[in-house]
Motif scaffolding. Structure first.
Motif: not given
Ligand SMILES: [Zn+2]
Lengths: 495, 100
Positions: A46-62
């Motif tokens: 869990n040192t290579q995570t962010c809101p996108v890959c953690l599925g946090l609300p509002g995060a958008l994939p690019v």
């Protein structure tokens, strides 16, 4: 429902195996599919995570453009059509290793379709048709706690690491292969040669033991001329040899059921490396249960035709062409090349030769020593702690007389045991040949003094008696002397 | 008109979405979903073959990101948002089966 296993050879006299392979490859991009998190293997959980890959609300994939290019390259190498336009889709299901509760994948619009891979199975070419190549994201990794040896059943709870969640994954799906009695070998050859191709394309490090290449094997049986039977999907097949064993086992198992009149259940099965058997997992969900729909957060891909052509033109030589080139350049025979490929050492041997080693010696050392050790340990040769640099150094030391063949084997054993690189092992184990003339002469005189009768025989012209004396000198020097040199010294002193 | 939606179908959907519904709720939702599907079907009636289905409201394609690493989140910060954590990992209740 269980039944007796039917012996494989007997099973294929009455039943025709049909196989299909679904191979997942983790791309070797620097970042994940839809976010800028790094993809390095082996980082702290869990040192290579962010809101996108953690599925946090509002995060958008690019979307990672390099991942798309790599996928198109794979498609082109497999002679696929590249879609003029395609979209991602959401595959909805609940599982703790997927923080969003859906996986972004491709469903009815894969980016590559309708290709093939010509597979060399024991000298015969089998064309394996590729149905589709599509992009998706990998899931996290779970650790099951409280049960026996990390098994999911009996665990009290699980621990999840999302470093792997979102790593670009390419799924390569074959059409059913009517492989006949040779099905296990065809399955193994396909996965090996696909891996070889992917390595050539430099799109993935393709390491089965690290999970960057994973394989699901579908197997069904039918009576000759009948429609395809119900298939099972075997997961957890983590080595080339296991691919072969999994097909073989499923053929024996399914033949047993069919022959007692039991129908095959369409289900996922798990392969067990230790026993070579499969056991049932859950019954397969229907595709409609995943409620696929177009991913609204990612715009469609209309991969530019000029870039497709650019990539097509940049395709490296295929492994088959490469084998022909290596045969001409290094003088290896087709059989030797095939043996090196099967042993998973061809790339390693080529790298060793490129570092200056002689081609026959490099081949022999990897094939006869390293591959043998890998086989004994049940791992791929590439995962052992010995590199082409080590082997090239070892062969250089043998070539310049610093090590004898016997000593080089000891040095290799040290490297394989993780004692360091070749020079470190030679120094630590004191393996270098006693080349100092003085020390060797002393040992020779000592032996002659200790065995006067044998020495007298040699003096009397009985050259057969020199053998035991050489043996004694070798023993006195702990095997570190060059036997040819000892012989010439003994002959020089005694005659 | 499409087939009427059955209570069994609603129960199946509820199971897939991990929602627990009473029998009374299943009946209510079946009726409500019926209305929604009916309305969509009315729209479908007027759609001609030359109008492609819309999945995205903006006419964009090929939005790509460079393959360049950006900093990840601090792990302590990430795990602080989790109900439970152990050994640097998210702790979750026991899983009943392998992933589908
Ligand atoms: Zn991320």
């Amino acid at each position: 429902m269980t039944a007796e296993l039917v012996d494989y050879a007997e099973a294929v006299t009455a039943w025709e195996p049909v196989i299909g392979l679904e191979t997942h490859v983790e791309l070797g991009t620097r970042t994940k599919m839809f976010c800028g998190c790094p993809t390095a293997f082996g980082a702290e959980p869990n040192t290579q995570t962010c809101p996108v890959c953690l599925g946090l609300p509002g995060a958008l994939p690019v979307l990672n453009g390099q991942a798309v290019r790599s996928t198109v390259l794979i498609g082109l190498a497999l002679h696929c059509d590249i879609a003029a336009w395609c979209r991602f889709a959401r595959k909805n299901y609940f599982y703790p290793d997927m923080p969003k509760n859906f996986q972004i994948s491709q469903y009815d619009e894969p980016i590559c379709t309708d290709g093939y891979l010509d597979v060399d199975v024991e000298g015969e070419i089998v064309r394996v048709e590729i149905e589709r190549v599509h992009m998706e994201e990998d899931t996290g990794k779970s650790l099951h706690v409280g049960g026996a040896t990390g098994r999911i059943h009996g665990a009290t709870h699980s621990l999840v690491d999302y470093n792997r969640a979102g790593i670009p994954l390419v799924e390569i799906v074959t059409r059913p292969v009517e492989a006949g009695p040779n099905a296990p070998a065809v399955a193994k050859a396909y996965v090996e040669q696909l891996a070889e191709l992917l390595r050539t394309l430099d799109v993935s490090d393709v390491r089965l033991e690290q999970g960057s290449l994973r394989c699901d094997v579908n197997t069904s049986l039918r009576r000759p001329g009948d429609a395809y039977g119900t298939r099972t999907e075997t997961k957890n097949v983590n080595s080339y040899r296991s691919v072969e064993r999994a097909v073989r086992f499923e053929v024996s198992r399914q033949a047993g059921l069919l022959e007692q009149g039991t129908r095959i259940r369409q289900e996922t099965r798990h392969f067990h490396e230790d026993t070579g058997t499969t056991s049932p997992g859950r019954s397969k969900e229907e595709a409609t249960d995943y409620r696929y729909f177009p991913e609204p957060d990612l715009v469609p891909i209309a991969f530019p035709v000029d870039v497709v052509e650019e990539l097509r033109a940049s395709l490296p030589e295929t492994p088959a062409v490469r084998r022909a080139r290596l045969r001409d350049a290094y003088g290896w025979s087709d059989l030797e090349l095939e043996e090196m490929t099967n042993a998973g050492v061809l790339d390693l041997v080529v790298s060793t030769v490129e570092l200056g080693a002689a081609a026959p010696a490099a081949r022999a050392l990897w094939q006869n020593e390293v591959a043998k050790a890998a086989n004994e340990q049940g791992v791929e040769a590439s995962s052992l702690p010995v590199s082409p640099t080590d082997v090239a150094r070892l062969l250089a030391l043998v070539a310049d007389g610093t090590l004898t063949a016997a000593l080089s084997r000891q040095a290799l054993a040290g490297v394989l045991a993780g004692e360091g690189d070749v020079d470190a092992v030679v120094a630590a184990r004191g393996l270098a040949v006693v080349s100092d003339d003085g020390a060797l002469r002393t040992a020779v005189y000592d032996v002659i003094a200790a065995q006067p009768d044998t020495a007298a025989k040699v003096r009397g012209g009985n050259m057969g008696a020199v053998g035991p004396l050489i043996g004694a000198v070798m023993k006195a020097t702990g095997g570190k002397a060059d036997a040819a040199k000892v012989r010439s010294l003994l002959v020089e002193v005694l005659t | 008109m499409p087939e009427p939606i059955t209570r069994d179908e609603v129960a199946h959907l509820a199971r897939l979405a991990r929602l627990e519904c009473t029998d009374a709720e299943l009946d209510t939702f079946a009726g409500q979903l019926e209305v929604i599907l009916g309305s969509v079907a009315r729209v479908a009636e007027v759609v001609a073959d030359d109008i492609p289905p819309t999945s995205h409201s903006v006419p964009l394609t090929n939005v790509f990101r460079e393959d360049v690493v950006r900093p990840s989140l601090d792990r302590d910060e990430v795990l602080a948002a989790a109900p439970a954590a152990e050994d640097g990992r998210f702790e979750v209740p026991r899983m009943l089966d392998e992933a589908p």
